[in-house]
Motif scaffolding. Sequence first.
Motif, PDB file in Angstrom:
ATOM      1  N   LEU A  45     -40.042   6.069 -38.728  1.00  0.00           N
ATOM      2  CA  LEU A  45     -38.607   6.301 -38.647  1.00  0.00           C
ATOM      3  C   LEU A  45     -38.302   7.675 -39.225  1.00  0.00           C
ATOM      4  O   LEU A  45     -38.989   8.138 -40.145  1.00  0.00           O
ATOM      5  CB  LEU A  45     -37.847   5.223 -39.414  1.00  0.00           C
ATOM      6  N   VAL A  46     -37.294   8.325 -38.684  1.00  0.00           N
ATOM      7  CA  VAL A  46     -36.979   9.707 -39.057  1.00  0.00           C
ATOM      8  C   VAL A  46     -35.514   9.803 -39.467  1.00  0.00           C
ATOM      9  O   VAL A  46     -34.628   9.290 -38.776  1.00  0.00           O
ATOM     10  CB  VAL A  46     -37.247  10.672 -37.881  1.00  0.00           C
ATOM     11  N   ALA A  47     -35.281  10.465 -40.598  1.00  0.00           N
ATOM     12  CA  ALA A  47     -33.939  10.898 -40.999  1.00  0.00           C
ATOM     13  C   ALA A  47     -34.011  12.411 -41.152  1.00  0.00           C
ATOM     14  O   ALA A  47     -34.919  12.928 -41.809  1.00  0.00           O
ATOM     15  CB  ALA A  47     -33.524  10.242 -42.314  1.00  0.00           C
ATOM     16  N   ASP A  69     -29.124  12.895 -38.905  1.00  0.00           N
ATOM     17  CA  ASP A  69     -29.526  12.328 -37.621  1.00  0.00           C
ATOM     18  C   ASP A  69     -30.767  11.455 -37.821  1.00  0.00           C
ATOM     19  O   ASP A  69     -31.481  11.575 -38.827  1.00  0.00           O
ATOM     20  CB  ASP A  69     -29.821  13.447 -36.625  1.00  0.00           C
ATOM     21  N   PHE A  70     -31.049  10.597 -36.811  1.00  0.00           N
ATOM     22  CA  PHE A  70     -32.112   9.610 -36.968  1.00  0.00           C
ATOM     23  C   PHE A  70     -32.899   9.442 -35.674  1.00  0.00           C
ATOM     24  O   PHE A  70     -32.395   9.702 -34.578  1.00  0.00           O
ATOM     25  CB  PHE A  70     -31.523   8.244 -37.378  1.00  0.00           C
ATOM     26  N   ALA A  71     -34.148   8.981 -35.816  1.00  0.00           N
ATOM     27  CA  ALA A  71     -34.995   8.716 -34.653  1.00  0.00           C
ATOM     28  C   ALA A  71     -36.060   7.688 -35.014  1.00  0.00           C
ATOM     29  O   ALA A  71     -36.332   7.422 -36.191  1.00  0.00           O
ATOM     30  CB  ALA A  71     -35.655  10.004 -34.157  1.00  0.00           C
ATOM     31  N   LYS A  72     -36.666   7.130 -33.983  1.00  0.00           N
ATOM     32  CA  LYS A  72     -37.804   6.205 -34.125  1.00  0.00           C
ATOM     33  C   LYS A  72     -38.897   6.710 -33.195  1.00  0.00           C
ATOM     34  O   LYS A  72     -38.667   6.862 -31.990  1.00  0.00           O
ATOM     35  CB  LYS A  72     -37.385   4.777 -33.751  1.00  0.00           C
ATOM     36  N   ILE A  73     -40.082   6.971 -33.740  1.00  0.00           N
ATOM     37  CA  ILE A  73     -41.163   7.578 -32.968  1.00  0.00           C
ATOM     38  C   ILE A  73     -42.468   6.820 -33.231  1.00  0.00           C
ATOM     39  O   ILE A  73     -42.825   6.568 -34.386  1.00  0.00           O
ATOM     40  CB  ILE A  73     -41.344   9.063 -33.335  1.00  0.00           C
ATOM     41  N   VAL A 102     -47.623  11.169 -28.988  1.00  0.00           N
ATOM     42  CA  VAL A 102     -46.502  10.239 -29.111  1.00  0.00           C
ATOM     43  C   VAL A 102     -46.578   9.212 -27.989  1.00  0.00           C
ATOM     44  O   VAL A 102     -46.822   9.563 -26.833  1.00  0.00           O
ATOM     45  CB  VAL A 102     -45.160  11.003 -29.058  1.00  0.00           C
ATOM     46  N   ARG A 103     -46.381   7.944 -28.359  1.00  0.00           N
ATOM     47  CA  ARG A 103     -46.312   6.873 -27.354  1.00  0.00           C
ATOM     48  C   ARG A 103     -44.869   6.621 -26.917  1.00  0.00           C
ATOM     49  O   ARG A 103     -44.599   6.426 -25.742  1.00  0.00           O
ATOM     50  CB  ARG A 103     -46.908   5.579 -27.915  1.00  0.00           C
ATOM     51  N   GLN A 104     -43.973   6.581 -27.891  1.00  0.00           N
ATOM     52  CA  GLN A 104     -42.558   6.361 -27.607  1.00  0.00           C
ATOM     53  C   GLN A 104     -41.729   7.203 -28.563  1.00  0.00           C
ATOM     54  O   GLN A 104     -42.136   7.428 -29.709  1.00  0.00           O
ATOM     55  CB  GLN A 104     -42.171   4.889 -27.790  1.00  0.00           C
ATOM     56  N   ALA A 105     -40.544   7.628 -28.111  1.00  0.00           N
ATOM     57  CA  ALA A 105     -39.646   8.401 -28.966  1.00  0.00           C
ATOM     58  C   ALA A 105     -38.208   8.140 -28.549  1.00  0.00           C
ATOM     59  O   ALA A 105     -37.875   8.253 -27.367  1.00  0.00           O
ATOM     60  CB  ALA A 105     -39.962   9.891 -28.882  1.00  0.00           C
ATOM     61  N   ASN A 106     -37.383   7.789 -29.520  1.00  0.00           N
ATOM     62  CA  ASN A 106     -35.972   7.512 -29.245  1.00  0.00           C
ATOM     63  C   ASN A 106     -35.103   7.988 -30.395  1.00  0.00           C
ATOM     64  O   ASN A 106     -35.462   7.815 -31.570  1.00  0.00           O
ATOM     65  CB  ASN A 106     -35.736   6.003 -29.052  1.00  0.00           C
TER      66      ASN A 106
END
Length: 379
Positions: A45-47, A69-73, A102-106
């Motif tokens: 998880l990214v902040a 901002d935020f992301a899930k990778i 990277v397999r998935q990134a949102n």
Amino acid sequence: MAKRVCIGSVVMASLLAAGCGSRPEEGFLAPVAEIDPGSTAHTLLVATTRKRDDRPGTLFNGERSTPLDFAKIVVSVPEKHAQGEVEWASTAPGSSKTDFVVRQANYLDDEKAFVSTLNAQLAARPKGKRNVFLFIHGYNTMFAEGLYRFAQVVHDAQAPGVPVLFTWASRGQVTQYVYDTNSATAARDDLERTIRLLFASNAEQVNILAHSMGNWVTVEALRQIRISGGLPHVSKLGRLVLAAPDIDIDVFKSQMRRFGKPAKPFFIVLSKDDKALGASNFLAGGTSRLGAASDSDELAALGAIVVDMTDVKGLDSSNHGKFAQLAAVAPRLNAVLEGGFTTPRSSANAEEIASGSLEAIVKLPITIIGAPFRLIAGR
């Protein structure tokens, strides 16, 4: 001052660029279509205070943005991974058989979505293992570099917690030291907010690792929390690790006077041959940096456990990234620390370290883990 910054940037460039090929700026985070069955996936998880980047496979750049901002990778580590290394793709986006990819990134919509995603990740773990592992990167770090470095540490350390990357707006250029310093300083409030979100989540424990200039924003955020009256659920704080901290040592001592001696010891990972901190020392007018401090006993007296990696051969020419190599022995080191320090014994040699007999080589009041590194604790 301008001349000093210019000369210092040239010094840093000569130290850091020697070990780098092309930088992974654009396209290296595009999800790959084929996944090698031998690779290992880690959900991070990214902040971030970085600005979103519209270029495909890039996600965030080095410019500042608000709000947080935020992301899930989901990052994939190749089967034939060498400990301490990040296997970079020669061309984007790379192959899961040989490279970090990277397999998935949102993107995540807001902090509510971030906390919801975090709690879902925690719920998937058994009780007693619902931990968070927060990482704050350092100077001269592109988004992909910070992401993949953290994935490497998580993988090598077999870290059981949910990995959370706090990434501030570094431009990833050696000539942008002042910009990066200001970006780190500007990120203090957002890191404080992130820490508060983590402690208010369903996490049972929150462990924090900061590297290089990331230590400045981390210690400042913790100082702000202390001044504001503390942190609810502070008992959730696990290990606080300051790796190669790029902090003026006198500033750090003044911060520690504000904190007081902590109830739990924190860790300072240092190396006296850290050339990048030597360049930072030059830029700062000759003032010593915490991560290259020569008096480990003095730091231990402040409440730190000092991990001295001076005798470890670095994988980068600047010796600034040795903390990543420490991850390989983290599972055994954790077992020693959780078991408590034992009665004095003699230090061990490299063969004993390699065989996994760390429990046999801990001693007080100055704790030494022989070669390749030393562990020093106060009374």
